[in-house]
Scaffold this active site. Structure first.
Site, PDB file in Angstrom:
ATOM      1  CE  LYS A  94       9.862  -0.590  -2.957  1.00  0.00           C
ATOM      2  NZ  LYS A  94       8.893  -1.176  -3.929  1.00  0.00           N
ATOM      3  CD  GLU A 116      -1.746   7.493   5.064  1.00  0.00           C
ATOM      4  OE1 GLU A 116      -1.957   7.298   3.864  1.00  0.00           O
ATOM      5  OE2 GLU A 116      -1.849   8.603   5.602  1.00  0.00           O
ATOM      6  CB  CYS A 141      -6.922   1.728   1.321  1.00  0.00           C
ATOM      7  SG  CYS A 141      -6.808   3.522   1.199  1.00  0.00           S
ATOM      8  CD  GLU A 175      -7.291  -4.059   2.039  1.00  0.00           C
ATOM      9  OE1 GLU A 175      -6.145  -4.545   2.136  1.00  0.00           O
ATOM     10  OE2 GLU A 175      -7.517  -2.844   2.032  1.00  0.00           O
TER      11      GLU A 175
HETATM   12  P1  NAD Z   1       2.234  -4.077  -0.184  1.00  0.00           P
HETATM   13  O1  NAD Z   1       2.287  -3.940   1.281  1.00  0.00           O
HETATM   14  O2  NAD Z   1       2.423  -5.417  -0.777  1.00  0.00           O
HETATM   15  O3  NAD Z   1       3.324  -3.144  -0.887  1.00  0.00           O
HETATM   16  C1  NAD Z   1       3.376  -1.761  -0.655  1.00  0.00           C
HETATM   17  C2  NAD Z   1       4.795  -1.279  -0.884  1.00  0.00           C
HETATM   18  O4  NAD Z   1       5.643  -1.862   0.086  1.00  0.00           O
HETATM   19  C3  NAD Z   1       5.373  -1.640  -2.249  1.00  0.00           C
HETATM   20  O5  NAD Z   1       6.130  -0.554  -2.730  1.00  0.00           O
HETATM   21  C4  NAD Z   1       6.280  -2.808  -1.915  1.00  0.00           C
HETATM   22  O6  NAD Z   1       7.354  -2.953  -2.818  1.00  0.00           O
HETATM   23  C5  NAD Z   1       6.780  -2.415  -0.555  1.00  0.00           C
HETATM   24  N1  NAD Z   1       7.271  -3.524   0.269  1.00  0.00           N
HETATM   25  C6  NAD Z   1       6.869  -4.822   0.253  1.00  0.00           C
HETATM   26  N2  NAD Z   1       7.566  -5.535   1.160  1.00  0.00           N
HETATM   27  C7  NAD Z   1       8.416  -4.681   1.766  1.00  0.00           C
HETATM   28  C8  NAD Z   1       9.363  -4.810   2.814  1.00  0.00           C
HETATM   29  N3  NAD Z   1       9.609  -5.984   3.417  1.00  0.00           N
HETATM   30  N4  NAD Z   1      10.043  -3.713   3.200  1.00  0.00           N
HETATM   31  C9  NAD Z   1       9.815  -2.515   2.625  1.00  0.00           C
HETATM   32  N5  NAD Z   1       8.926  -2.329   1.625  1.00  0.00           N
HETATM   33  C10 NAD Z   1       8.231  -3.398   1.204  1.00  0.00           C
HETATM   34  O7  NAD Z   1       0.853  -3.438  -0.623  1.00  0.00           O
HETATM   35  P2  NAD Z   1       0.231  -3.373  -2.081  1.00  0.00           P
HETATM   36  O8  NAD Z   1      -0.305  -4.717  -2.423  1.00  0.00           O
HETATM   37  O9  NAD Z   1       1.187  -2.708  -2.996  1.00  0.00           O
HETATM   38  O10 NAD Z   1      -0.974  -2.345  -1.850  1.00  0.00           O
HETATM   39  C11 NAD Z   1      -2.233  -2.728  -1.435  1.00  0.00           C
HETATM   40  C12 NAD Z   1      -2.408  -2.446   0.036  1.00  0.00           C
HETATM   41  O11 NAD Z   1      -2.215  -1.058   0.310  1.00  0.00           O
HETATM   42  C13 NAD Z   1      -3.829  -2.742   0.492  1.00  0.00           C
HETATM   43  O12 NAD Z   1      -3.798  -3.405   1.740  1.00  0.00           O
HETATM   44  C14 NAD Z   1      -4.448  -1.365   0.628  1.00  0.00           C
HETATM   45  O13 NAD Z   1      -5.531  -1.293   1.508  1.00  0.00           O
HETATM   46  C15 NAD Z   1      -3.288  -0.575   1.106  1.00  0.00           C
HETATM   47  N6  NAD Z   1      -3.512   0.872   0.882  1.00  0.00           N
HETATM   48  C16 NAD Z   1      -3.742   1.678   1.973  1.00  0.00           C
HETATM   49  C17 NAD Z   1      -3.989   3.032   1.795  1.00  0.00           C
HETATM   50  C18 NAD Z   1      -4.222   3.948   2.974  1.00  0.00           C
HETATM   51  O14 NAD Z   1      -4.052   5.154   2.810  1.00  0.00           O
HETATM   52  N7  NAD Z   1      -4.602   3.458   4.132  1.00  0.00           N
HETATM   53  C19 NAD Z   1      -3.998   3.560   0.507  1.00  0.00           C
HETATM   54  C20 NAD Z   1      -3.778   2.724  -0.573  1.00  0.00           C
HETATM   55  C21 NAD Z   1      -3.525   1.364  -0.369  1.00  0.00           C
END
Ligand code: NAD
Length: 491
Positions: free
Chosen positions: A181, A256, A289, A386
Site C-alpha cells: 500500500k 519503523e 526520519c 518530530e
Molecule cells: P503516516 O504514518 O501518516 O503514513 C504512512 C503510511 O501509513 C501511508 O502509506 C499511509 O497511507 C498509511 N496509513 C495511514 N493510516 C493508516 C491506517 N490507519 N492503517 C494502515 N495504514 C495507514 O506517515 P507519513 O506522514 O507518510 O510519513 C512520515 C513519518 O514516517 C514520519 O514520522 C517519519 O519519521 C516516518 N519515517 C520513518 C522511517 C524509519 O525507517 N524509521 C523512514 C521514513 C519515514
C-alpha cells in the site's frame, strides 16, 4: 478495463491497482498534487474493500507455489526484477521527484541504485537461509526459516521507492507474497514497481499494489485476518492503529517510525567537518526520519560551531528538486508546510531564538527556509516532537553526562550522530539509547546491518538477517539420535 495512464513530465504511469498480475481500476479515485508547485498530477485509484480482498486473495493463491521454490530458483526472477527497475531508472527519477519532491540528482545517484540493490542483495542473501543444524547429544535440530505467508507492506511519502523495495526485497526473497500500500501523497513509483515486476515475469499474485488512503485502504489491509505479517514505516500515531488492528489477529508487525535524533558535537570535534555534516540534516527538506535534528554542542565550541554551520547553510540552494543545483527541495503538502511553520512559530512565541531561517522560503509556497532554533528547554515541544521539516534545534552542554542526558531525554530513540575524537565520541555514543548512531559521519547504511529504533521510534529491526527473522517462521525439526522411548515422566 485498465485506466488511461497518467502522464507526468512525459512519463506514463498507471493510476490503477496491480492485483493478480493485472491492472485493476477503481470507481473512486483521489487527487494527486505535486509538492513542487501544487499542480494536479492526476487521479489515482482509491482501494475499496473489494480491491483489498482481491489483492489478499491473489497473494494467498500465489503463496504455495512461490514458497515452494528454493531461494536459488527465486534468485533469477528477482534479479530480473532489479534489472527491470534499472531499465526504468529515468522514469522512477522523474516520477518521485514530481510526486514526492525528492531531488532528481538524489534519485539518480542514490535512490534508484539502492532500490535495485534492495531487491538483488536480499535475493542473494536468501541463499544463505539454509537449515541451521543444532547438533546435541539427544537430537539433531534442523532449524528452518520458512516463509510466513501474505505480507502487507505500508510505506510513507518521504522515501516510497527506497522503503518499499527495502521491505519487498527480503519478503519476496524469503518466499512470501506481498501486498504493497503506497503512500497517497507519493504513490507513483510504487505503481511503476508493479510494471517492473510484471516485466520481470514474477508470477501473478506474488506482488500486488493496492493504492489508496491510509485510514481506509491501509486500515482494511492490516485488519485482514488472512495476512501473516505487516511491515510498516511511518508515524507513531499510525503505528499504534496498525499494531492494534494487527494485534487483534496476533499478526506480527515491524514498525519503523519517527525520530528526534541527537547530533552531538563534543569539545574535541572537528568543527568544520561537523558543520558540513550538520547541514546535511536539511536533506529532503528535513523530511528524513534518521536525521539528527537536535544539535547538542559543547558550550566551549558552540559559538564556533554555529558560525561554521551558518556559513555552510547560507550557501545551500533551495529550489526545484528537478534542478541539478538544488540541495533543499519542497515540503510534501501544504498541510505539512503549515505544520512545520506552526512548530517554529510556537517555539518563537515561547521564547526560542532563531539562529537562522524561521519562515517560508521566497522560492515558493511549498518551501521552508532551513531553520535553527536555540534558547530552548528540554521539555519544549520543538525539542520533544518530530517536526519532519527543515527545522533543527541547538542546545549546549557542559559535560559528557549532560550531553547523554539531553540525548536520551525524549521518547524517541531512532538514531544519532556524534562528532568528536573517535574514542571519546564512541564512548559517548555507547551511552546514547537509540537503534543506531554514526561516529564522525552520517547516513552510512549497509544492507547487512540492522536498522530500526527503540522507544517510540519503532518495534523490531529490518536489514540483513533481521529482515529474514521477521519475514520468516522459524521452525525446529527435531530428529532424535536414539530410538524414542515414550514415557510420562520423561521431560
Ligand atoms: P503516516 O504514518 O501518516 O503514513 C504512512 C503510511 O501509513 C501511508 O502509506 C499511509 O497511507 C498509511 N496509513 C495511514 N493510516 C493508516 C491506517 N490507519 N492503517 C494502515 N495504514 C495507514 O506517515 P507519513 O506522514 O507518510 O510519513 C512520515 C513519518 O514516517 C514520519 O514520522 C517519519 O519519521 C516516518 N519515517 C520513518 C522511517 C524509519 O525507517 N524509521 C523512514 C521514513 C519515514
Amino acid at each position: 478495463m485498465a485506466s488511461a495512464p497518467l502522464e507526468v513530465a512525459g512519463i506514463a504511469v498507471s493510476p490503477d491497482h496491480y492485483i493478480d498480475g493485472r491492472r485493476m481500476p477503481s470507481h473512486r479515485q483521489f487527487e494527486l498534487f505535486s509538492p513542487i508547485d501544487q499542480r494536479l498530477l492526476g487521479h489515482v485509484a482509491e482501494g475499496e474493500p473489494e480491491h483489498v480482498d482481491a489483492a489478499i486473495a491473489a497473494a494467498q493463491r500465489a503463496f504455495p507455489a512461490w514458497a515452494a521454490l528454493t531461494a536459488a530458483e527465486r534468485l533469477p526472477m528477482l534479479e530480473r526484477f532489479a534489472d527491470e527497475i534499472g531499465k526504468r531508472a529515468d522514469a522512477f527519477c522523474t516520477l518521485e521527484s514530481n510526486d514526492a519532491g525528492v531531488l532528481l540528482s538524489r534519485m539518480r545517484h542514490g535512490v534508484v541504485p539502492r532500490a535495485m540493490l534492495n531487491i538483488r542483495w536480499f535475493a542473494k542473501h536468501a541463499l544463505g537461509l539454509q537449515e541451521r543444524p543444532i547438533d546435541t547429544e539427544q537430537a539433531l535440530h534442523r532449524v528452518r526459516h520458512d516463509p510466513a505467508g501474505v505480507v502487507v507492506i505500508i510505506t510513507p511519502w518521504n522515501a516510497p521507492l527506497m522503503l518499499s523495495t527495502w521491505k519487498l526485497g527480503p519478503a519476496l526473497a524469503a518466499g512470501n507474497t506481498c501486498v504493497l500500500k503506497p503512500p497517497e501523497w507519493a504513490p507513483l513509483t510504487c505503481s511503476l514497481l508493479a510494471d517492473a515486476a510484471h516485466a520481470a515475469g514474477l508470477p501473478p499474485g506474488v506482488f500486488n499494489v493496492v493504492q489508496g488512503t491510509g485510514a481506509t485502504t491501509g486500515a482494511q489491509l492490516v485488519a485482514d485476518p488472512r495476512i501473516a505479517r505487516v511491515s510498516f514505516t511511518g508515524s507513531v500515531p499510525t503505528a499504534k492503529l496498525i499494531a492494534q488492528a494487527a494485534g487483534a489477529n496476533l499478526v506480527p508487525c515491524s514498525l519503523e517510525l519517527g525520530g528526534k535524533s541527537p547530533f552531538i558535537v563534543l569539545e574535541d570535534a572537528d568543527i568544520e567537518a561537523a558543520a558540513a555534516t550538520g547541514a546535511l540534516m536539511y536533506r529532503n527538506a528535513g523530511q528524513v526520519c534518521l536525521a539528527g535534528t537536535r544539535f547538542l554542542v559543547h558550550e566551549r565550541v558552540a559559538e564556533a560551531y554555529v558560525a561554521a554551520m551558518r556559513a555552510v547553510v547560507e550557501r545551500l540552494t533551495v529550489g526545484d528538486p528537478r534542478d541539478e543545483a538544488t540541495e533543499v527541495g519542497p515540503i510534501i503538502h501544504p498541510r505539512q508546510v503549515q505544520r512545520v511553520l506552526g512548530y517554529v512559530q510556537r517555539a518563537v512565541d515561547g521564547g526560542a531564538k532563531l539562529l537562522w531561517g524561521g519562515g517560508p522560503h521566497p522560492y515558493g509556497a511549498q518551501y521552508v527556509q532551513p531553520t535553527m532554533l536555540t534558547g530552548l528547554k528540554q521539555s519544549d515541544e520543538i525539542v520533544q516532537n518530530e517536526v519532519f521539516g527543515p527545522v533543527l534545534t541547538l542546545q549546549t552542554f557542559a559535560s559528557d553526562d549532560e550531553a547523554v542526558a539531553l540525548a536520551n531525554g525524549t521518547d524517541y530513540g531512532l538514531g544519532g550522530v556524534c562528532y568528536g575524537e573517535t574514542a571519546h565520541a564512541a564512548a559517548v555514543a555507547e551511552r546514547v539509547r537509540t537503534g543506531f548512531i554514526w561516529i564522525n559521519s552520517f547516513g552510512i547504511r549497509d544492507l547487512e546491518a540492522p536498522f530500526g529504533g527503540i522507544k517510540r521510534s519503532g518495534v523490531g529491526r529490518e536489514g540483513g538477517d533481521w529482515s529474514f527473522e521477521f519475514f520468516c517462521d522459524v521452525k525446529d525439526v527435531v530428529l532424535p539420535k536414539k530410538p524414542f522411548k515414550p514415557s510420562f515422566s520423561h521431560r
